[in-house]
Design a protein around this motif. Structure first.
Motif, short mmCIF file in Angstrom:
data_model
loop_
_atom_site.label_atom_id
_atom_site.label_comp_id
_atom_site.label_asym_id
_atom_site.label_seq_id
_atom_site.Cartn_x
_atom_site.Cartn_y
_atom_site.Cartn_z
N ALA A 60 -7.73 -10.23 5.03
CA ALA A 60 -8.03 -8.99 4.31
C ALA A 60 -6.94 -8.65 3.31
CB ALA A 60 -8.20 -7.84 5.30
N ALA A 61 -5.71 -9.01 3.64
CA ALA A 61 -4.58 -8.68 2.76
C ALA A 61 -4.70 -9.35 1.40
CB ALA A 61 -3.26 -9.09 3.43
N THR A 62 -5.44 -10.44 1.32
CA THR A 62 -5.60 -11.13 0.04
C THR A 62 -7.02 -11.01 -0.51
OG1 THR A 62 -6.11 -13.21 1.22
CG2 THR A 62 -3.81 -12.82 0.59
N SER A 63 -7.86 -10.22 0.17
CA SER A 63 -9.28 -10.15 -0.23
C SER A 63 -9.73 -8.77 -0.69
CB SER A 63 -10.17 -10.60 0.95
OG SER A 63 -9.82 -11.90 1.37
N GLY A 64 -9.00 -7.72 -0.35
CA GLY A 64 -9.39 -6.40 -0.82
C GLY A 64 -9.76 -5.43 0.28
N PRO B 182 3.47 -2.27 -15.63
CA PRO B 182 2.61 -3.24 -16.33
C PRO B 182 1.56 -3.80 -15.37
CG PRO B 182 4.91 -3.65 -16.83
CD PRO B 182 4.89 -2.64 -15.72
N ALA B 183 0.45 -4.26 -15.90
CA ALA B 183 -0.66 -4.73 -15.07
C ALA B 183 -0.25 -5.82 -14.10
CB ALA B 183 -1.80 -5.23 -15.96
N ALA B 184 0.59 -6.75 -14.56
CA ALA B 184 1.02 -7.86 -13.70
C ALA B 184 1.86 -7.34 -12.53
CB ALA B 184 1.82 -8.88 -14.51
N GLU B 185 2.72 -6.37 -12.81
CA GLU B 185 3.55 -5.81 -11.74
C GLU B 185 2.71 -5.00 -10.76
OE1 GLU B 185 7.13 -3.86 -12.91
OE2 GLU B 185 7.51 -5.25 -14.58
N GLN B 186 1.68 -4.34 -11.26
CA GLN B 186 0.78 -3.61 -10.36
C GLN B 186 0.11 -4.56 -9.38
OE1 GLN B 186 -2.01 -0.82 -12.05
NE2 GLN B 186 -0.64 -0.29 -13.75
N LEU B 187 -0.37 -5.68 -9.89
CA LEU B 187 -1.02 -6.66 -9.02
C LEU B 187 -0.05 -7.21 -7.98
CD1 LEU B 187 -3.17 -8.65 -11.62
CD2 LEU B 187 -4.00 -7.08 -9.85
N ALA B 188 1.17 -7.50 -8.43
CA ALA B 188 2.18 -8.03 -7.51
C ALA B 188 2.52 -7.00 -6.43
CB ALA B 188 3.44 -8.43 -8.28
N TYR B 189 2.63 -5.75 -6.85
CA TYR B 189 2.94 -4.68 -5.89
C TYR B 189 1.83 -4.54 -4.85
CZ TYR B 189 3.31 0.05 -4.03
OH TYR B 189 3.37 1.13 -3.19
N ARG B 190 0.58 -4.51 -5.32
CA ARG B 190 -0.54 -4.37 -4.39
C ARG B 190 -0.59 -5.53 -3.40
NH1 ARG B 190 -4.04 -0.39 -6.46
NH2 ARG B 190 -3.87 -0.05 -8.71
N ALA B 191 -0.36 -6.74 -3.91
CA ALA B 191 -0.39 -7.92 -3.04
C ALA B 191 0.72 -7.86 -2.00
CB ALA B 191 -0.25 -9.19 -3.88
N ARG B 192 1.91 -7.44 -2.43
CA ARG B 192 3.05 -7.37 -1.51
C ARG B 192 2.83 -6.32 -0.42
NH1 ARG B 192 6.40 -6.34 -5.00
NH2 ARG B 192 6.70 -4.10 -4.72
N GLU B 193 2.35 -5.14 -0.82
CA GLU B 193 2.14 -4.07 0.15
C GLU B 193 0.98 -4.39 1.10
OE1 GLU B 193 3.99 -1.29 0.70
OE2 GLU B 193 5.37 -2.32 -0.66
N ALA B 194 -0.09 -5.00 0.57
CA ALA B 194 -1.21 -5.37 1.43
C ALA B 194 -0.78 -6.42 2.45
CB ALA B 194 -2.37 -5.90 0.59
N ALA B 195 0.09 -7.35 2.03
CA ALA B 195 0.54 -8.42 2.92
C ALA B 195 1.45 -7.92 4.04
CB ALA B 195 1.26 -9.50 2.11
#
Length: 431
Positions: free
Chosen positions: A111-115, A191-204
């Motif tokens: 789930a951490a990588t799927s949404g 920035p959009a790239a940093e937002q994605l990285a942040y979401r992935a890190r926090e979800a993980a």
């Protein structure tokens, strides 16, 4: 959110092969371990809700989908769970529940990588396993001892359930929230790239803790399968229980079912919004990780109160004790809604102490005098636990429209009905 016992209380004619004999302590200890685990798993939601809300920038109503999926499982899975227990037996049914709950925990990894949608599915599977577990475990508490003290015994075992709910927020805060969460404005500024990285890190950040929980549940499944527990047998068949529709002729059961719905909803709502409430600069002004420790105090109050209630309710009418606690809850919520700072903060936390006896007391009062219909009535009460899925939605809608602080009027309204129920049946057990 606790505790939420699937009611499955057995009729008076039911029993165990060990009924009437000494040696009930050992089996009760084994079952109490299960109460602790599902308390831990349920209370972890209070940490994950603000975490997922921040990661996926959700509204309060969207964030409450966590509780909708979790407590919705009680409504959808209870009947199939009862059928499964009849086929497997109570002990093997508990093992099956533990395995399903372990699968639910393991699903947090993908789930951490799927949404967010996969997280919601994982919550449903986890809660489905807990529902099966509770269907299997609660009858042991009912039959392993004197029927006249079943309410106080259930209160005592649920005190250990509350130990799990007390430990979970602090543990979850340390493991999941310790990195700190960005506000919606701070996240949008990246920035959009940093937002994605942040979401992935926090979800993980949830992956490791929930894999450990999955492993622990599987270990418990093995231990429970090997434990020597008395076999529960149902002496009364379905045909002797009467029609399900006949249950609605018992007014105290109907009102008790609504009471369970509102109690579970109110308690779950408070726990779900507590971290966001304490983050408010006008209340606590603290980080989510710091607020998680205070969520532990909320559930810890319920634990302490259950030990007190175990003794007090042997002397005081259950209905009177229920009414007193409900009135105190309303007063404390009023202070939290109208006040600010530490006074408001500790007022809402103190509601946990008042919650302590409510579930088992409403439960036992609703089942009073039902005889062979007790098993069917228990199933009805279990379905009412869906209040934990629906009431938080109402509070979420108020929070989105008027703010978190004002939204606590929703659980206050729930406690108002419980106050009425307690006063109406204050002398029920004396009849």
């Amino acid at each position: 959110m606790e505790h939420y016992s699937r009611a499955a209380a057995l009729p008076p004619e039911s029993g165990t092969e060990a009924a009437g004999k000494a040696g009930n302590t050992g089996p009760l200890v084994v079952v109490t371990i299960l109460f602790f685990m599902w308390g831990l798993l349920t209370s972890m939601n209070d940490v994950l809700i603000p975490h997922l809300k921040a990661v996926y920038t959700l509204t309060y109503v969207q964030a409450m989908l966590v509780q909708f999926c979790f407590f919705g499982a009680y409504l959808l899975v209870s009947v199939p769970a009862g059928m499964l227990i009849r086929r497997l037996g109570y002990q093997r049914g508990a093992v099956a529940g533990l395995v399903v709950a372990a699968i639910g925990c393991a699903l947090f990894y993908p789930a951490a990588t799927s949404g967010y949608g996969v997280f919601l599915f994982a919550f449903f599977v986890l809660a489905g396993g807990i529902t099966v577990l509770q269907v299997a475990a609660n009858p042991y508490v009912t039959v392993l001892g004197d029927p006249r003290t079943a309410s106080s015994r259930l209160t005592l075992t649920q005190a250990f359930n509350s130990l799990g709910t007390t430990v979970a927020p602090t543990l979850g805060g340390m493991l999941i929230l310790s990195g700190g969460m960005l506000g919606a404005g701070e996240l949008a500024a990246l920035p959009a790239a940093e937002q994605l990285a942040y979401r992935a890190r926090e979800a993980a950040s949830v992956q490791g803790p929930y894999l450990v929980l999955a492993g622990t549940l599987l270990l418990l499944a093995v231990l429970f399968a090997l434990a020597r527990l008395p076999k529960i047998v149902d002496a009364a068949g379905d045909a002797e229980q009467g029609r399900f529709g006949d249950l609605f002729a018992h007014r105290h059961l109907v009102l008790g079912t609504l009471g369970i719905f509102l109690y579970v909803g109110g308690e779950v709502s408070i726990g779900s919004f507590l971290i966001n409430f304490l983050e408010d600069p006008k209340i606590g002004g603290m980080t989510a990780a710091q607020a998680a420790h205070y969520v532990s105090l909320y559930w810890g109050g319920a634990m302490v109160g259950r030990f007190i209630g175990f003794a007090v309710m042997r002397k005081v009418s259950p209905g009177k004790a229920l009414a007193f606690n409900a009135a105190a809850s309303i007063a404390l919520i009023a202070i939290a809604v109208l006040g600010g700072g530490k006074v408001a903060m500790f007022a809402i936390i103190a509601v946990g102490l008042c919650n302590s006896i409510m579930f088992p007391t409403i439960f036992s009062m609703a089942l009073h005098g039902l005889g062979k219909q007790t098993g069917q009535a228990s199933g009805l009460l279990c379905m009412a636990i869906v209040g934990g899925a629906l009431v938080p939605f109402a509070q979420g809608a108020v929070a989105d429209a008027m703010g978190v602080q004002v939204s606590f009027v929703v659980p206050a309204a729930c406690y108002a009905f419980i106050l009425y129920f307690g006063l109406k049946y204050a002398n029920l057990h004396k009849q």
